[in-house]
Design a protein around this motif. Structure first.
Motif, PDB file in Angstrom:
ATOM      1  N   UNK A 195      -9.321 -21.459  19.312  1.00  0.00           N
ATOM      2  CA  UNK A 195      -8.539 -22.114  18.282  1.00  0.00           C
ATOM      3  C   UNK A 195      -8.068 -21.182  17.158  1.00  0.00           C
ATOM      4  N   UNK A 196      -8.628 -19.995  17.032  1.00  0.00           N
ATOM      5  CA  UNK A 196      -8.172 -19.064  16.001  1.00  0.00           C
ATOM      6  C   UNK A 196      -6.904 -18.393  16.522  1.00  0.00           C
ATOM      7  N   UNK A 222      -5.469 -13.230  22.564  1.00  0.00           N
ATOM      8  CA  UNK A 222      -4.742 -14.427  22.121  1.00  0.00           C
ATOM      9  C   UNK A 222      -4.694 -14.549  20.598  1.00  0.00           C
ATOM     10  N   UNK A 223      -5.363 -13.646  19.891  1.00  0.00           N
ATOM     11  CA  UNK A 223      -5.406 -13.695  18.429  1.00  0.00           C
ATOM     12  C   UNK A 223      -4.537 -12.582  17.869  1.00  0.00           C
ATOM     13  N   UNK A 224      -3.691 -12.932  16.906  1.00  0.00           N
ATOM     14  CA  UNK A 224      -2.862 -11.938  16.228  1.00  0.00           C
ATOM     15  C   UNK A 224      -3.668 -11.345  15.071  1.00  0.00           C
ATOM     16  N   UNK A 225      -3.761 -10.012  15.012  1.00  0.00           N
ATOM     17  CA  UNK A 225      -4.476  -9.330  13.935  1.00  0.00           C
ATOM     18  C   UNK A 225      -3.457  -8.659  13.027  1.00  0.00           C
ATOM     19  N   UNK A 268     -17.615 -14.826  13.057  1.00  0.00           N
ATOM     20  CA  UNK A 268     -17.641 -16.203  12.568  1.00  0.00           C
ATOM     21  C   UNK A 268     -16.229 -16.784  12.501  1.00  0.00           C
ATOM     22  N   UNK A 269     -15.291 -16.003  11.997  1.00  0.00           N
ATOM     23  CA  UNK A 269     -13.905 -16.464  11.931  1.00  0.00           C
ATOM     24  C   UNK A 269     -13.341 -16.671  13.330  1.00  0.00           C
ATOM     25  N   UNK A 270     -13.622 -15.754  14.237  1.00  0.00           N
ATOM     26  CA  UNK A 270     -13.087 -15.868  15.596  1.00  0.00           C
ATOM     27  C   UNK A 270     -13.699 -17.036  16.361  1.00  0.00           C
ATOM     28  N   UNK A 271     -14.973 -17.326  16.125  1.00  0.00           N
ATOM     29  CA  UNK A 271     -15.665 -18.382  16.864  1.00  0.00           C
ATOM     30  C   UNK A 271     -15.490 -19.775  16.258  1.00  0.00           C
ATOM     31  N   UNK A 272     -15.064 -19.845  15.012  1.00  0.00           N
ATOM     32  CA  UNK A 272     -14.921 -21.144  14.352  1.00  0.00           C
ATOM     33  C   UNK A 272     -13.747 -21.916  14.930  1.00  0.00           C
ATOM     34  N   UNK A 273     -13.834 -23.228  14.811  1.00  0.00           N
ATOM     35  CA  UNK A 273     -12.758 -24.075  15.325  1.00  0.00           C
ATOM     36  C   UNK A 273     -11.722 -24.378  14.255  1.00  0.00           C
ATOM     37  N   UNK A 274     -12.054 -24.130  13.007  1.00  0.00           N
ATOM     38  CA  UNK A 274     -11.149 -24.469  11.923  1.00  0.00           C
ATOM     39  C   UNK A 274     -11.269 -25.914  11.491  1.00  0.00           C
ATOM     40  N   UNK A 285      -8.809 -16.340   8.321  1.00  0.00           N
ATOM     41  CA  UNK A 285      -8.598 -16.873   9.660  1.00  0.00           C
ATOM     42  C   UNK A 285      -7.646 -18.050   9.606  1.00  0.00           C
ATOM     43  N   UNK A 286      -6.641 -18.043  10.462  1.00  0.00           N
ATOM     44  CA  UNK A 286      -5.679 -19.133  10.561  1.00  0.00           C
ATOM     45  C   UNK A 286      -5.881 -19.808  11.913  1.00  0.00           C
ATOM     46  N   UNK A 287      -5.994 -21.127  11.915  1.00  0.00           N
ATOM     47  CA  UNK A 287      -6.354 -21.871  13.118  1.00  0.00           C
ATOM     48  C   UNK A 287      -5.202 -22.734  13.609  1.00  0.00           C
ATOM     49  N   UNK A 288      -5.284 -23.136  14.870  1.00  0.00           N
ATOM     50  CA  UNK A 288      -4.234 -23.931  15.501  1.00  0.00           C
ATOM     51  C   UNK A 288      -4.034 -25.290  14.827  1.00  0.00           C
ATOM     52  N   UNK A 289      -5.082 -25.825  14.195  1.00  0.00           N
ATOM     53  CA  UNK A 289      -4.971 -27.126  13.535  1.00  0.00           C
ATOM     54  C   UNK A 289      -4.398 -27.023  12.118  1.00  0.00           C
ATOM     55  N   UNK A 290      -3.951 -25.832  11.705  1.00  0.00           N
ATOM     56  CA  UNK A 290      -3.323 -25.654  10.401  1.00  0.00           C
ATOM     57  C   UNK A 290      -4.271 -25.279   9.276  1.00  0.00           C
ATOM     58  N   UNK A 291      -5.559 -25.252   9.529  1.00  0.00           N
ATOM     59  CA  UNK A 291      -6.533 -24.916   8.491  1.00  0.00           C
ATOM     60  C   UNK A 291      -6.726 -23.410   8.415  1.00  0.00           C
TER      61      UNK A 291
END
Length: 118
Positions: free
Chosen positions: A2-3, A37-40, A80-86, A54-60
């Motif tokens: 999701x990140x 799949x993550x833009x850095x 933590x940022x990469x594994x979080x769902x947002x 961290x910017x997530x697919x759900x907008x958070x």
């Protein structure tokens, strides 16, 4: 995953950003290869405290400060940022404890208190 995007902001001259600069030199390439799949995005910002965003697919978004952290301390924060769902964190619903039996100590009463000794 999701990140969708991670932004690393740091100052090129600040002592507080030294750990972030070291982290980028040591781990940036391997993180990008491990997470295709993550833009850095790396942004040098003079006179600003270093942060991971961290910017997530759900907008958070999730922001973690890396002020005065060493490179080894930043890796768990990045993970933590990469594994979080947002997703927004929610309180766990807790029901009050109900018992059908009396307490082993019995019912408290102010009459049971010892009188203060003078």
């Amino acid at each position: 995953m999701p990140c969708r995007k991670v932004v690393v902001e740091y100052c090129e001259k600040s002592i507080a950003s030294k750990g972030t600069r070291d982290f980028l030199l040591q781990h940036a390439a391997s993180l990008a290869h491990a997470n295709p799949s993550v833009e850095f995005v790396i942004i040098p910002r003079p006179q600003r405290a270093p942060v991971l965003r961290g910017f997530y697919l759900n907008g958070r978004t999730k922001v973690i400060s890396t002020h005065n952290m060493q490179a080894t301390q930043i890796m768990p924060k990045m993970q933590l940022i990469l594994d979080s769902s947002g997703a927004k964190t929610h309180r766990l619903k807790r029901t009050p404890v109900a018992s059908t039996s009396e307490s082993a100590r019995g019912i408290w009463s102010p009459m049971h208190d010892d009188l203060p000794q003078h």
